[in-house]
Every structure is written in C-alpha cells, then in structure tokens.
Design a protein around this motif. Sequence first.
Motif, PDB file in Angstrom:
ATOM      1  N   TRP A 488       0.910  -1.298  -0.138  1.00  0.00           N
ATOM      2  CA  TRP A 488       0.070   0.194   0.061  1.00  0.00           C
ATOM      3  C   TRP A 488       0.736   1.155   0.035  1.00  0.00           C
ATOM      4  O   TRP A 488       0.730   2.425  -0.685  1.00  0.00           O
ATOM      5  N   SER A 489       1.917   1.229   0.901  1.00  0.00           N
ATOM      6  CA  SER A 489       2.457   2.670   1.214  1.00  0.00           C
ATOM      7  C   SER A 489       3.384   2.694  -0.253  1.00  0.00           C
ATOM      8  O   SER A 489       3.736   3.992  -0.816  1.00  0.00           O
ATOM      9  N   SER A 490       4.009   1.720  -0.856  1.00  0.00           N
ATOM     10  CA  SER A 490       4.795   1.853  -2.056  1.00  0.00           C
ATOM     11  C   SER A 490       4.155   2.268  -3.148  1.00  0.00           C
ATOM     12  O   SER A 490       4.460   3.191  -3.814  1.00  0.00           O
ATOM     13  N   THR A 491       2.814   1.792  -3.380  1.00  0.00           N
ATOM     14  CA  THR A 491       1.733   2.029  -4.367  1.00  0.00           C
ATOM     15  C   THR A 491       1.468   3.664  -4.357  1.00  0.00           C
ATOM     16  O   THR A 491       1.576   4.454  -5.127  1.00  0.00           O
ATOM     17  N   ALA A 492       1.273   4.075  -2.966  1.00  0.00           N
ATOM     18  CA  ALA A 492       0.606   5.568  -2.722  1.00  0.00           C
ATOM     19  C   ALA A 492       1.812   6.364  -3.119  1.00  0.00           C
ATOM     20  O   ALA A 492       1.478   7.607  -3.731  1.00  0.00           O
ATOM     21  N   GLU A 493       3.180   6.152  -2.777  1.00  0.00           N
ATOM     22  CA  GLU A 493       4.136   6.986  -3.013  1.00  0.00           C
ATOM     23  C   GLU A 493       4.794   6.821  -4.715  1.00  0.00           C
ATOM     24  O   GLU A 493       5.675   7.467  -5.035  1.00  0.00           O
ATOM     25  N   GLY A 494       4.114   5.906  -5.295  1.00  0.00           N
ATOM     26  CA  GLY A 494       4.509   5.843  -6.755  1.00  0.00           C
ATOM     27  C   GLY A 494       5.710   4.993  -6.867  1.00  0.00           C
ATOM     28  O   GLY A 494       6.541   5.027  -7.852  1.00  0.00           O
ATOM     29  N   PHE A 495       6.091   4.131  -6.105  1.00  0.00           N
ATOM     30  CA  PHE A 495       7.251   3.388  -5.991  1.00  0.00           C
ATOM     31  C   PHE A 495       6.843   1.861  -6.511  1.00  0.00           C
ATOM     32  O   PHE A 495       6.736   0.887  -5.927  1.00  0.00           O
ATOM     33  N   ILE A 496       6.494   1.839  -7.719  1.00  0.00           N
ATOM     34  CA  ILE A 496       5.540   0.707  -8.497  1.00  0.00           C
ATOM     35  C   ILE A 496       6.546  -0.451  -8.389  1.00  0.00           C
ATOM     36  O   ILE A 496       5.860  -1.610  -7.962  1.00  0.00           O
TER      37      ILE A 496
ATOM     38  N   SER B  33       5.888   8.032   4.470  1.00  0.00           N
ATOM     39  CA  SER B  33       5.891   6.489   4.390  1.00  0.00           C
ATOM     40  C   SER B  33       7.415   6.231   4.540  1.00  0.00           C
ATOM     41  O   SER B  33       8.356   6.735   4.269  1.00  0.00           O
ATOM     42  N   GLU B  35       9.204   3.912   2.586  1.00  0.00           N
ATOM     43  CA  GLU B  35       9.882   4.060   1.360  1.00  0.00           C
ATOM     44  C   GLU B  35      10.585   5.325   1.268  1.00  0.00           C
ATOM     45  O   GLU B  35      11.517   5.349   0.815  1.00  0.00           O
ATOM     46  N   ALA B 195      -0.222   9.356  -7.989  1.00  0.00           N
ATOM     47  CA  ALA B 195       0.719   8.511  -9.035  1.00  0.00           C
ATOM     48  C   ALA B 195       0.004   8.085 -10.269  1.00  0.00           C
ATOM     49  O   ALA B 195       0.695   8.171 -11.410  1.00  0.00           O
ATOM     50  N   GLU B 199       0.837   8.369 -14.223  1.00  0.00           N
ATOM     51  CA  GLU B 199       1.077   7.432 -15.239  1.00  0.00           C
ATOM     52  C   GLU B 199       0.045   7.725 -16.279  1.00  0.00           C
ATOM     53  O   GLU B 199       0.390   7.491 -17.529  1.00  0.00           O
ATOM     54  N   TYR B 215       5.892  13.498  -8.365  1.00  0.00           N
ATOM     55  CA  TYR B 215       5.426  12.190  -8.656  1.00  0.00           C
ATOM     56  C   TYR B 215       6.026  12.007 -10.335  1.00  0.00           C
ATOM     57  O   TYR B 215       6.411  10.912 -10.434  1.00  0.00           O
ATOM     58  N   ARG B 218       9.595  10.946  -9.726  1.00  0.00           N
ATOM     59  CA  ARG B 218       9.903   9.334  -9.312  1.00  0.00           C
ATOM     60  C   ARG B 218       9.612   8.872 -10.566  1.00  0.00           C
ATOM     61  O   ARG B 218      10.125   7.577 -10.600  1.00  0.00           O
ATOM     62  N   GLU B 222      11.848   5.535 -12.308  1.00  0.00           N
ATOM     63  CA  GLU B 222      11.350   4.144 -12.701  1.00  0.00           C
ATOM     64  C   GLU B 222      11.497   3.924 -14.133  1.00  0.00           C
ATOM     65  O   GLU B 222      11.278   2.620 -14.616  1.00  0.00           O
TER      66      GLU B 222
END
Lengths: 524, 327
Positions: A488-496, B33, B35, B195, B199, B215, B218, B222
């Motif tokens: 969840w937190s990775s998705t929310a931050e855009g770290f796919i 977060s 991350e 995000a 995309e 965003y 980032r 990727e």
Amino acid sequence: MTAGPLTARQPEVGQIRRRGGWGWWVAAGVALLPALIPPVSLLFQVIGTGTTLAVPPGRLAELMLNTAMLTVAVTITAVTIGLATAWTTTRVALPFRKGWMTLAALPLVVPSYVAALSLIAATGPSGVIVESPTPYGFVGSWLVLSVFTAPLAHLTLIPGLRTIDPATEEAATGLGASRWRVFATVTLPQLKPALVSSGLLVGLYTLSDFGAVSLLRYDTFTRAIYTLYRGQIDRRPSATLSLILMALAIVILLVERRYRARVPLHSGRPRRERPLLSLSGWPRAASISALTLYIMLALGLPLAVMAVSVFRGLESEQIVGSLGAEAVRSLGVAIVAALVTVILAFPVAMVTTRRPGRLSGWVESAMWGAYSLPHITVGVAAVGFALASARSLYQTLIYLVIIYGAIFLPQAAGATQDSLVRASPELEDASRGLGRGPVATLMRVTLPLAWPGLVAGAALVFLSVMKELPATLLLRPNGFETLAIRIWSSTAEGFITRASAAGLVLLAVSIVPLFLVMSRELSD
Amino acid sequence: MTGALAVMVVSTACGAGDGSEAEGPLVVYSGRSEELVGPLIEQFETESGIGVEIRYGESSELAATLLAEGEETEADVFFAQDPASLGAAAGLMASLPEETLELVDARFRDRDGSWIGTSGRVRVVVHNTDTDLPLPQTIDEAVDPAWAGQMGVAPTNGSFLAFVSAMILERGEDGTRAWLEALAANDPVEFDGNAPIVEATDTGELGGGLVNHYYLLRLRAEGQGNNAENHFIPAGDVGSLVMPAGVGIMTNTDSPEAAQEFVDFLLAEEAQTFFATETFEFPLIDGVPQPDGVPPLSEIAAPDIDLSELAAVLDLATRLVAEAGLV
C-alpha cells in the motif's frame, strides 16, 4: 411424510437435548465478545459525539443503490464460480487435483486493489491482454470482486461437498436421474447451508470492500466512508455513515434469518468413500479449460502484471530492499490469527448446530457484527475501545489478533457449521451412551467430524489476514510493518517496483502453508 | 511444523511488544511513508546512537490518533506529510526553540512555532507533452471546458484536500464551492491517488492532472514518464500551493533532547540534500542544491497562504468536495 434420509429432523417435543450443556453457551458468548466490540464501540462513539451527515440525501440514496447493485451481482457470480471450482476439484478425477484445489483458493490473498490494478493493466490503451477501454465503474468492480472473492465460496463449499452422503446421490442415479438432475435435486439442496454461508460471506464482504471500488471509480458507501475518515479529523461523519452501513448489513442478516432453511440432513448411515468422477472427451477438456481460465485470470494475471513491473523497475536500477522481515510478520500473525479465530468459531458453531432455536439464531447473527463493516471503521472503533477501557492492550499484537478474530469469525464459523450440521448428533449420543465422557467425545467424535470445516475456516482466515490493511494500520504495534502495508505505501508513493515485489512475495509466501494444509486435510 | 510455528509466534510477539516503556527509544509518528524516509531514519539512528521506534501511517489518521490518545500519548515526535495534519495536532505540540525556527522561512512553519517545515511539495498541473490543450495560467483555467474529460484529480487525496483548504482561505467558502462545482461539471477523471494520474498522463490516456510535483520525477526514476511534464501555474494563486512536510515535538514527550536532536537532524544539510536528491522535494534551508528537473523554489509563484490556518478548514474542505459530488 415418512421419515427418510432427506427429511429434516426436528428435536422431538419433550425431548431435552443434553448435548454439551450450557458450557457451550458460555464459550460461545465469550467467543462473540470480540465480534461485538467494534459495533458496540461505534454505537457509543456516535451516541457520545453525535451524528452529522456530510453527504446530501440524494447522494446517499445513490450510494446505497450502487452498493446494493454491486453486492447482489457479485454474490451471484462469485458463489457460482466458487461452486464450480469446488465441485470440479472435489468430485472430478483430474490430474493434479489437489494442486488445482489449492490454486483456486489462492486468489483470496490478492488484495482487492492489486486485483483492480491487474484489470487496469490488462486493458486500457496500453493493455497487456486486450486494447479495449478499461471497464471502470460497475462492470470492472463486479468482474474483479467476483473473480477474487469466489474462493470464499470455494473454501466454504469444499467441506460441504465432501460430506454429502454418496448414497443419496447414488440412489437418485439408480432411479434414473441424469447427472444434472442429480446435481440440481439432490446435491444442491444438501449444499444449501454452505451456499447461504458463502453468499453471506461474499455479499457482506462486498459491502465492506474499498480497494477495488476506489481504483475502479465506483461510488459505494464504503468509498465515501474511507474518504471521510482520511480527509477529516472530525470522525463523526464517517462514524454516522458506518452506522448506516451497519444497519444495511443487519437488514440483510434479518432477511437471511427469515428465509433460512435449517435442513440438517443426517442420513444416519456411515459415510462411504466416494469414487471420483471420471470424465472423458469434451466434458473433461471443458473442466480443465474452465479451471485453467479461472486460475489464469485470478492468479496468472496479477502475477504477470507484478512481474512485469518488477523487471521494468530493476532494469531502471530501482532497488527493492529486503522484504524478509515483513514476510515473517505477515505469516506469523496470519497463522496465529487463523488458529485463534478457529478456536473462537468452534463453540459458536456448536451452539448454532447442536442447539437450534431462537437464541442460537441470535448468536449466529451476532457473529457477523464486525464482518460487514469497513475495516477502517472496525479499526477506529477498536482503537476507541482500547483507549477508553483497555489501555494496556492498545497497540499490542494480542489486541490485533483479537480484532482479526472479531472480523473474520464468520469465515471460520460458517465452514465449521456446515461440517457439524451434516454430521449426525446421534454419533455423539452414541459415544456418550457407550460411557465416554464429554471431553473424550469431543476429542474422538465431534472434532474429527468438524475437522474439514475447521481447516477450511483456518485457510480462509489465514488468507484474509495476510492481505488485511486498514485495521492493521490502526491497531498494530509501532514498527510492525506487514507485506500488505508495504504494498500500500509503496503504491501510494509511486514506487511501483517495490509495491509489485512485495505483492509477489505475498503470493509466494501464502501458497506454501495453504497447499500443505489443503492437500493434507481437505482432499481424500 | 509446530516448532517453527512456535518460534514465529514468539518472535513476532517479542519483536513488537517492547518500546512501550517510558524511557527508551524515540517514538516517532510518521505520516511520511517508510519508502520515502526509511533510509533517513536509519541514518539518524546510526549517527546519533538514538534508537527510533516509528509508527507509519496516513498523516490525517495519525493526527486523529494523536488527538484520541490525548496527553497520555507515547509519541515524542510527529513527522507529517502536510500542514493541515500538523495544525490539527498543534495543541499537543510544544513550541520549538527560536534557533530552530529561524532555519526556515516564516511561510513554511507554524505561526506559533509548534511545527516547522522540512521539505517543500508544490502543486502542479502535470500534462502530456503532445497535448494541444491550453496550459492553465490561473487555477480557474484548470476548469476551462477545453479540459473536459481530460483532467485527472484525486479528490480523496490529502494533498488535494490541503489545496482545497488553501482555496477556502484564499477565496472563501462560496468561491471554493463554485470552483469545485465547475470542476465536477467538467467531467473530471477521478483517481485514488496521485501516482496513477501521472502514469495515465504519460501514456496519453489523460491530457493532464492536478498533482504534486515530485510524482513525475519519481516516475522518471522508474524508467517511464518521458511523455509528461510539470506545469507550474504562474499566477501566484493556490494552483501553485507549496505544502511543506513538517515536524513537531509533543509537549508530553519523555525524551525532549532526543526529539530536538531528531528535528535538528531533519533540518541539517544531510537530510535536506536527501530530500532534494532521493524524494525530489524542495529543501527549505539555505545553501542546499535544488532538485533536478524542476525550477528552483524561489522561482515558483507560491501563493501567500497562512498554513497555520489550514487545519481549521480541513473538515469544511472535505465536506465541500463531497457536496460537489466528487467523492
């Protein structure tokens, strides 16, 4: 009507069932307490702080209609799919039958937002599978929720299918009924309790789902509730909407009780082993193709989407980092929660099947107390209760596991009930009559009868807890990050890349315990 | 099997049960977060020798949790993603010392010194580079009918709600309601988070969207994002709102020195460079290079909004968004 194998048995007038005594009632009462904490705490919260309605009435009606439509549609299709997979993997002689049985249960562990992401990735202008416009809204939500909640029905129906006396079906076949007619007139009615359990599990889950409907932009009640919780510091509007949702769930449960047909079908004869159905030609090919198609959609697709993301990210030198600690935490707490919930469910199931009556009817409805509420509501209510009355439990693992038990109690109880309902109480009477004490009877007769249901229930709870997110976020101890939280937190931050890697680990780590348990305990 | 199970149970119980004693690790409630700030926290632990016990979550939920926990909260520090959450919990936070507050421009900290900004996050209109649609020069042009069906928004997202709160401060409740209704009437494409908007803009599914600046940066890290660009609205209205992430120390902390050390760490060059290079946010102290791929903060036409007032109107903002039919 002459008595026979398919006649419902009622307790005879004047005959007092001394099965288990009031010990079971006390145990059931204790087991129900966790499930009652969230709704009661919510009520207190609303009474204490008052209600406000942040959503205009017209919009409220629209949300209710959307929610109702989705719930009904998903229930019908998910139970149908689950029945098909359960039947095919328990009755038909297939290569790797046990493997298929496990695989068909596994989609339950995919969080609904990941499932929705897979659909979005599979379609749309850059779609992996088909370049059609992405089915946002009702169609997409209905598709995703049906495919990914079908395992709820699959796992609940397997014990039911296993314990139907083959003699009943063979009798019908012997009298000249075709295979379809046997299924419709003999098998299905005996599956009624399990089908009703499945329907309630799927339907009330759909009421509470947020992940899929938010990504697929379908406006349900729960979506509005989450928005209000996330967007506002004042919790009254979200609590008010949650109460309305709870009322809706209660209506569904009352309707179910009204039309419930408790048909305990004890045939009184020892069960024989059932030979597997051997198909050939096109029915066999069709069964295998249908199963394959389902597994491809429900497992293959999310796996592929996540794998592609990870590869793409690794090529761009994204670092994923270790997920081992999260994996251990997720596994540990899910296994413990599964065991605890099954232990809580057992007395509830005993009371509702062995002591039918109005009071046990209330017990059966009460166990759904926390299940249909959005998990964020349950989390907030549980936090409120802990802060007010049980401060030492606040932010502990014990409390988290108790609340998991509160939420997922119906999953364990439904499967257990079905196994117990099918098993004749006379077996227990016989054991007592032969001089065995209550504990010995429990261990040697009742538990083995209930075993398939207990195992299926444990599997359901395990998978549900592995992916649980909102309640975990609110109730966990500081630093207790799970795989679901990572996704969840990775998705929310855009770290796919990181999100997809965590998703792959979630699937991988869930399949092993599930397969071990299901292949040993649920297959003949 | 049972043995392994027992080991797992015991280790999970032990691993997370400690830390609720009074003395001991610094307890941080972080709306940022893992991350994003995990490596930074680890760096702090190594350099200072102070153990950190961190609770990750959504800023607004953590603020509500802090309010529910009240004075007895175990938290020492609240590190949040947006000023509205910080403002909501400001009553439980102590005033920071003058020398700390002076490190950052007065625009990016609490008026009464309860919290201080640690990095800048700016609202932008991300757009597809091939689009012919007119780039908004004011926030009202973002709801121009030319953008019908092409503008992505995340109405449930904290940053959007902070943006609407700022709009209430700028033009009042009625003016904000009018803008939201114009947006809703313009067939916006709604998403759950920022995000996916970026995309979708990158793939051409959308003409553009209202998101935060980082965003896109980032996404580029990727390996994607080459067909999209950030547009900073030049008019100086809330379209280019700067929302700092920030930190505050709880009044009832039992580790005030450790908490202060943590705040000092976040405002020192090492952490500020981390924000610029790893999370692509704007550093807020002087003398630290700006992130690549965006204009420097000094060149962005940020509106003059008193961020300390955001918390008071946040609930109203959520209500207006709901009433406009966007959620």
